[in-house]
Design an enzyme around this catalytic site. Structure first.
Site, PDB file in Angstrom:
ATOM      1  N   GLU A   1       0.853  -1.196   0.000  1.00  9.79           N
ATOM      2  CA  GLU A   1       0.000   0.000   0.000  1.00  9.79           C
ATOM      3  C   GLU A   1       0.888   1.244   0.000  1.00  9.79           C
ATOM      4  O   GLU A   1       2.066   1.177   0.336  1.00  9.79           O
ATOM      5  CB  GLU A   1      -0.871   0.033   1.261  1.00  9.79           C
ATOM      6  CG  GLU A   1      -1.825  -1.121   1.407  1.00  9.79           C
ATOM      7  CD  GLU A   1      -2.971  -1.086   0.417  1.00  9.79           C
ATOM      8  OE1 GLU A   1      -3.332   0.017  -0.052  1.00  9.79           O
ATOM      9  OE2 GLU A   1      -3.499  -2.161   0.100  1.00  9.79           O
TER      10      GLU A   1
ATOM     11  N   SER B   1     -13.360   2.404  -7.367  1.00  8.73           N
ATOM     12  CA  SER B   1     -14.285   2.008  -6.310  1.00  8.73           C
ATOM     13  C   SER B   1     -14.068   2.843  -5.064  1.00  8.73           C
ATOM     14  O   SER B   1     -15.014   3.266  -4.421  1.00  8.73           O
ATOM     15  CB  SER B   1     -14.135   0.529  -5.983  1.00  8.73           C
ATOM     16  OG  SER B   1     -12.794   0.143  -6.093  1.00  8.73           O
TER      17      SER B   1
ATOM     18  N   ARG C   1      -7.630  13.046  -6.831  1.00  5.43           N
ATOM     19  CA  ARG C   1      -8.064  12.476  -8.104  1.00  5.43           C
ATOM     20  C   ARG C   1      -9.552  12.726  -8.347  1.00  5.43           C
ATOM     21  O   ARG C   1      -9.977  12.887  -9.484  1.00  5.43           O
ATOM     22  CB  ARG C   1      -7.722  10.985  -8.179  1.00  5.43           C
ATOM     23  CG  ARG C   1      -8.494  10.087  -7.253  1.00  5.43           C
ATOM     24  CD  ARG C   1      -8.148   8.623  -7.496  1.00  5.43           C
ATOM     25  NE  ARG C   1      -8.932   7.758  -6.632  1.00  5.43           N
ATOM     26  CZ  ARG C   1      -8.719   6.465  -6.492  1.00  5.43           C
ATOM     27  NH1 ARG C   1      -7.738   5.884  -7.151  1.00  5.43           N
ATOM     28  NH2 ARG C   1      -9.466   5.734  -5.704  1.00  5.43           N
TER      29      ARG C   1
ATOM     30  N   TYR D   1      -7.309   5.566 -20.506  1.00  2.24           N
ATOM     31  CA  TYR D   1      -7.736   5.077 -19.206  1.00  2.24           C
ATOM     32  C   TYR D   1      -7.186   6.003 -18.133  1.00  2.24           C
ATOM     33  O   TYR D   1      -5.986   6.345 -18.156  1.00  2.24           O
ATOM     34  CB  TYR D   1      -7.222   3.644 -18.992  1.00  2.24           C
ATOM     35  CG  TYR D   1      -7.636   3.092 -17.658  1.00  2.24           C
ATOM     36  CD1 TYR D   1      -8.915   2.588 -17.470  1.00  2.24           C
ATOM     37  CD2 TYR D   1      -6.760   3.120 -16.575  1.00  2.24           C
ATOM     38  CE1 TYR D   1      -9.317   2.121 -16.235  1.00  2.24           C
ATOM     39  CE2 TYR D   1      -7.157   2.647 -15.336  1.00  2.24           C
ATOM     40  CZ  TYR D   1      -8.440   2.158 -15.168  1.00  2.24           C
ATOM     41  OH  TYR D   1      -8.839   1.708 -13.947  1.00  2.24           O
TER      42      TYR D   1
ATOM     43  N   ASN E   1      -4.556   6.595  -5.883  1.00  3.24           N
ATOM     44  CA  ASN E   1      -5.338   7.130  -4.760  1.00  3.24           C
ATOM     45  C   ASN E   1      -4.520   8.079  -3.898  1.00  3.24           C
ATOM     46  O   ASN E   1      -5.056   8.869  -3.141  1.00  3.24           O
ATOM     47  CB  ASN E   1      -5.956   6.008  -3.922  1.00  3.24           C
ATOM     48  CG  ASN E   1      -4.911   5.118  -3.250  1.00  3.24           C
ATOM     49  OD1 ASN E   1      -3.761   5.524  -3.062  1.00  3.24           O
ATOM     50  ND2 ASN E   1      -5.291   3.906  -2.898  1.00  3.24           N
TER      51      ASN E   1
ATOM     52  N   TYR F   1       4.978   4.981  -6.325  1.00  2.00           N
ATOM     53  CA  TYR F   1       3.662   4.363  -6.114  1.00  2.00           C
ATOM     54  C   TYR F   1       2.875   4.421  -7.419  1.00  2.00           C
ATOM     55  O   TYR F   1       2.085   5.317  -7.683  1.00  2.00           O
ATOM     56  CB  TYR F   1       2.906   5.042  -4.967  1.00  2.00           C
ATOM     57  CG  TYR F   1       1.638   4.290  -4.607  1.00  2.00           C
ATOM     58  CD1 TYR F   1       1.700   2.976  -4.164  1.00  2.00           C
ATOM     59  CD2 TYR F   1       0.383   4.875  -4.751  1.00  2.00           C
ATOM     60  CE1 TYR F   1       0.554   2.268  -3.876  1.00  2.00           C
ATOM     61  CE2 TYR F   1      -0.778   4.173  -4.453  1.00  2.00           C
ATOM     62  CZ  TYR F   1      -0.682   2.867  -4.018  1.00  2.00           C
ATOM     63  OH  TYR F   1      -1.827   2.164  -3.734  1.00  2.00           O
TER      64      TYR F   1
ATOM     65  N   GLU G   1      -1.024  -1.189 -10.596  1.00  2.00           N
ATOM     66  CA  GLU G   1      -1.661  -1.915 -11.686  1.00  2.00           C
ATOM     67  C   GLU G   1      -2.546  -0.987 -12.535  1.00  2.00           C
ATOM     68  O   GLU G   1      -2.802  -1.274 -13.697  1.00  2.00           O
ATOM     69  CB  GLU G   1      -2.438  -3.068 -11.036  1.00  2.00           C
ATOM     70  CG  GLU G   1      -3.206  -3.961 -11.937  1.00  2.00           C
ATOM     71  CD  GLU G   1      -4.517  -3.338 -12.334  1.00  2.00           C
ATOM     72  OE1 GLU G   1      -4.985  -3.666 -13.436  1.00  2.00           O
ATOM     73  OE2 GLU G   1      -5.069  -2.514 -11.557  1.00  2.00           O
ATOM     74  N   LYS G   2      -2.983   0.123 -11.947  1.00  2.00           N
ATOM     75  CA  LYS G   2      -3.770   1.118 -12.702  1.00  2.00           C
ATOM     76  C   LYS G   2      -2.978   1.653 -13.879  1.00  2.00           C
ATOM     77  O   LYS G   2      -3.532   2.222 -14.806  1.00  2.00           O
ATOM     78  CB  LYS G   2      -4.133   2.300 -11.805  1.00  2.00           C
ATOM     79  CG  LYS G   2      -5.063   1.969 -10.675  1.00  2.00           C
ATOM     80  CD  LYS G   2      -5.281   3.217  -9.807  1.00  2.00           C
ATOM     81  CE  LYS G   2      -6.211   2.919  -8.646  1.00  2.00           C
ATOM     82  NZ  LYS G   2      -5.578   1.970  -7.685  1.00  2.00           N
TER      83      LYS G   2
END
Ligand SMILES: *[C@@H]1O[C@H](CO)[C@@H](O)[C@H](O)[C@H]1NC(C)=O
Length: 376
Positions: A147, A203, A214, A253, A258, A264, A267-268
């Site tokens: 994280e 989500s 964001r 995309y 976050n 950091y 996968e985004k």
């Protein structure tokens, strides 16, 4: 260090988890010049001396000749099962061809375990669910945390317990940002069919997790361009098997992290890169992203004065196929494939990485002040 770096004049760095630990150095085409080092960053004092009882002649320094007799595989004990997700440990071998350790969840093997992988999120505040003392002298504890600092509980007492770190940070012992696969003979790349312009799967919109930046950007952007949203926020959660195909059907995309921290990049970002969609990134600096992927493979929100200017650029690209295709020119030299089984099961690959690492590296090591390193 498990990552391999090859730095170019542009500072472009490819991180390849798979060859991690072999100290292999990749050079490919005009992107890079040879400048490899297996230890470019030293986050904390590492002591490669005083080998433990278990170290054989097969040390880190000389991994070249395989020993005559097959040595016993080191035992890697997975202390907690991340997110309680049950999976078949043989996936490491069958999917990733990693077979360097005996991976187990069987706590009765604790006293024999060469390494224990400890998932930070599962550690209780009072540390009572950590493995017991005394700890076998040869055993290494691996701090397993992926994280961002914003979303990390700083549990007291963990600072000096570990020997190795597993994290997305490039200077972790086991660095798990396996973004691009570089092949000498690049795969032919075919642009997937597109029927949407901009997409975003999101989500977590809870501002307390640091996601406020964001959301603000998205709200501004959506005034100027249509954004197709999937996820809890839109009440249209994608099924696992729809995730990548849907992503591929979008020209752009929104790879909005976050929270914003060095390295950091999740996968985004490598999701869209892999499936053939242009990531529009919000997160670390452009410079930092360019250490992970070619500079012309993505759009950074900071490239534009504001969201409206970004929207104009995307709308322009929608009308100009040739200009859009230029975002995939890098594929001539580099190929990218998702290393993921499923987008939400990334931790399986992380665990396999740890297995690979401990199968190769036997040297004594201590990780001092993990928080000083991690929160810096
Ligand atoms: C692992 O780290 C702990 C804490 O720093 C240290 O006491 C121990 O000697 C280390 N063990 C090995 C095998 O590296």
């Amino acid at each position: 260090m498990t990552f391999i770096s090859a730095k170019s004049n542009q500072g472009f760095l490819i991180v390849m988890g798979w060859l991690g630990g072999f100290g292999t150095c990749l050079m490919f085409l005009q992107y890079m010049s040879r400048n490899c080092s297996s230890h470019p960053f030293i986050p904390y004092v590492a002591q490669d001396i005083n080998p433990s009882d278990k170290i054989s002649s097969n040390s880190d320094a000389a991994p070249t000749t395989p020993p005559a007799a097959q040595p016993e595989k080191p035992i890697l004990l997975l202390w907690f099962l991340p997110e309680n997700y049950k999976w078949d440990f043989s996936d490491c071998k069958t999917i990733y061809n990693i077979d360097g350790c005996h991976l187990t969840q069987d706590r009765s093997l604790y006293n024999q375990a060469d390494a224990v992988l400890i998932f930070h999120k599962a550690i209780s505040w009072d540390l009572s669910n950590l493995p017991p003392s005394p700890r076998p002298p040869f055993q290494k504890w691996i701090w397993f945390h992926v994280e961002s600092p914003t979303n990390t509980k700083r549990i007291p007492g963990l600072e000096n317990l570990f020997n190795l770190t597993l994290s997305y940070r490039r200077n972790a012992d086991i660095s798990v940002r396996n973004l691009l696969t570089v092949s000498k003979t690049p795969n032919k790349f075919e642009l997937p069919k597109k029927d949407k312009l901009v997409c975003w799967f999101v989500s977590n919109t809870n501002p307390s997790t640091g996601t406020g930046t964001r959301m603000k950007y998205y709200e501004e952007l959506s005034k100027h361009i249509k954004v197709n949203i999937y996820g809890n926020m839109a009440g249209s959660r994608l099924k696992d098997e729809e995730y990548y195909p849907t992503m591929a059907s979008c020209k752009f995309y929104l790879s909005f992290e976050n929270s914003i921290h060095k390295d950091y990049i999740t996968e985004k970002f490598n999701g869209p890169l892999s499936v053939g969609t242009v990531p529009v990134v919000l997160g670390a600096s452009r410079e930092n992203y360019e250490q992970f992927a070619p500079g012309d493979s993505f759009i950074h929100v900071n490239d534009f004065p504001d969201a409206s200017a970004l929207a104009q650029h995307l709308l322009q690209l929608d009308k100009d196929d040739e200009a859009y295709r230029r975002y995939f020119d890098w594929r001539k030299h580099v190929s990218a494939t998702p290393h993921l089984i499923m987008w939400n099961q990334e931790f399986i690959t992380y665990i396999c990485h740890a297995c690979e690492y401990i199968g190769i590296h036997r040297a004594y090591k201590q990780a001092h002040n993990i928080y000083d390193w991690y929160f810096s």
